[in-house]
Design a protein around this motif. Sequence first.
Motif, short mmCIF file in Angstrom:
data_model
loop_
_atom_site.label_atom_id
_atom_site.label_comp_id
_atom_site.label_asym_id
_atom_site.label_seq_id
_atom_site.Cartn_x
_atom_site.Cartn_y
_atom_site.Cartn_z
N ARG A 1 0.79 -1.13 -0.08
CA ARG A 1 0.12 -0.06 0.10
C ARG A 1 0.81 1.17 0.04
O ARG A 1 0.39 2.28 -0.59
CB ARG A 1 -1.07 -0.09 1.22
CG ARG A 1 -2.01 -0.92 1.23
CD ARG A 1 -3.00 -1.02 2.38
NE ARG A 1 -3.88 -1.80 2.31
CZ ARG A 1 -4.90 -2.06 3.29
NH1 ARG A 1 -4.78 -1.57 4.54
NH2 ARG A 1 -6.04 -2.75 3.07
N GLY A 2 1.96 1.23 0.79
CA GLY A 2 2.99 2.41 0.78
C GLY A 2 3.67 2.44 -0.22
O GLY A 2 3.91 3.83 -0.76
N GLU A 3 4.10 1.54 -1.07
CA GLU A 3 4.98 1.67 -2.18
C GLU A 3 4.84 1.25 -3.38
O GLU A 3 5.31 1.70 -4.55
CB GLU A 3 6.60 1.02 -1.80
CG GLU A 3 7.07 1.65 -0.39
CD GLU A 3 8.36 0.82 0.20
OE1 GLU A 3 8.78 0.20 -0.59
OE2 GLU A 3 8.64 1.02 1.34
N ASN A 4 4.15 0.16 -3.63
CA ASN A 4 3.85 -0.52 -4.69
C ASN A 4 2.49 -0.44 -5.27
O ASN A 4 2.18 -0.58 -6.53
CB ASN A 4 4.30 -2.05 -4.71
CG ASN A 4 5.52 -2.27 -4.14
OD1 ASN A 4 6.43 -1.57 -4.52
ND2 ASN A 4 5.85 -3.20 -3.31
N CYS A 5 1.68 -0.29 -4.76
CA CYS A 5 0.12 -0.22 -5.19
C CYS A 5 -0.17 0.84 -6.20
O CYS A 5 0.25 2.12 -6.20
CB CYS A 5 -0.88 0.16 -3.86
SG CYS A 5 -2.51 0.22 -4.38
N PRO A 6 -0.45 0.52 -7.47
CA PRO A 6 -0.79 1.56 -8.30
C PRO A 6 -1.81 2.61 -8.11
O PRO A 6 -1.89 3.56 -8.67
CB PRO A 6 -1.05 0.65 -9.69
CG PRO A 6 -1.59 -0.43 -9.00
CD PRO A 6 -0.92 -0.81 -7.94
N GLN A 7 -2.64 2.50 -7.06
CA GLN A 7 -3.75 3.38 -6.75
C GLN A 7 -3.49 4.01 -5.57
O GLN A 7 -4.26 4.78 -5.14
CB GLN A 7 -5.06 2.52 -6.63
CG GLN A 7 -5.57 1.65 -7.77
CD GLN A 7 -6.03 2.73 -8.87
OE1 GLN A 7 -6.50 4.25 -8.47
NE2 GLN A 7 -5.83 2.51 -10.25
#
Length: 201
Positions: A79-85
């Motif tokens: 959620r903090g680094e990889n999520c595209p949204q």
Amino acid sequence: MAIPSEQITSICAHCDRAIPAPNIDLHYAHCSRNLQKCKVCGDMVPKRHAEEHYLNTHAPVACSLCSETVDREILAVHRGENCPQRIVTCEYCEFPLPAVDLFKHQEVCGNRTELCHHCSRYVRLRERHDHESRCPSSPDIAAGPSRDTSPSASEREEGAHRRQPHDISRKRLFFTIAITGIAVLLGSFFFQRKAENHSLQ
């Protein structure tokens, strides 16, 4: 010297714990009937809660932002680094938007221009920081090496001579205003006296 039987231990074949030898049979019967070893973490959990333990501790979960299924252990990193949204901020306009849209947004936003107040040229936002460090009209660059910029005595005298006409014209203006004011006062005084004499007749 004989070792008391209470201090002799045996390893439970089900949970791998050291159990006093006199109790090993009773323990094994209870342990194998009620407990189950988690295949992921190796903890012994009650059989009736084994599925709940797996779902709450180890099962992959869906990201609430992008719906991608990830391991629970790395959900926070996702959620903090990889999520595209995940929400990020444009470095040019500080507008918050999903990370997946950041590149296209900054391609457009970075090409917007802004007026440089030092050289009056329009500069792309993506080139603003580089321009500020090289702008020939920037105070830091235009100043150049430090030097004594205080005016000399002759320059001060010349400046005083240049200011004299302004001082003279200002004095003339004040004098004209004063004369005009006096004339208005005298005129109003005589007009009032004339009106009083006319009323007496």
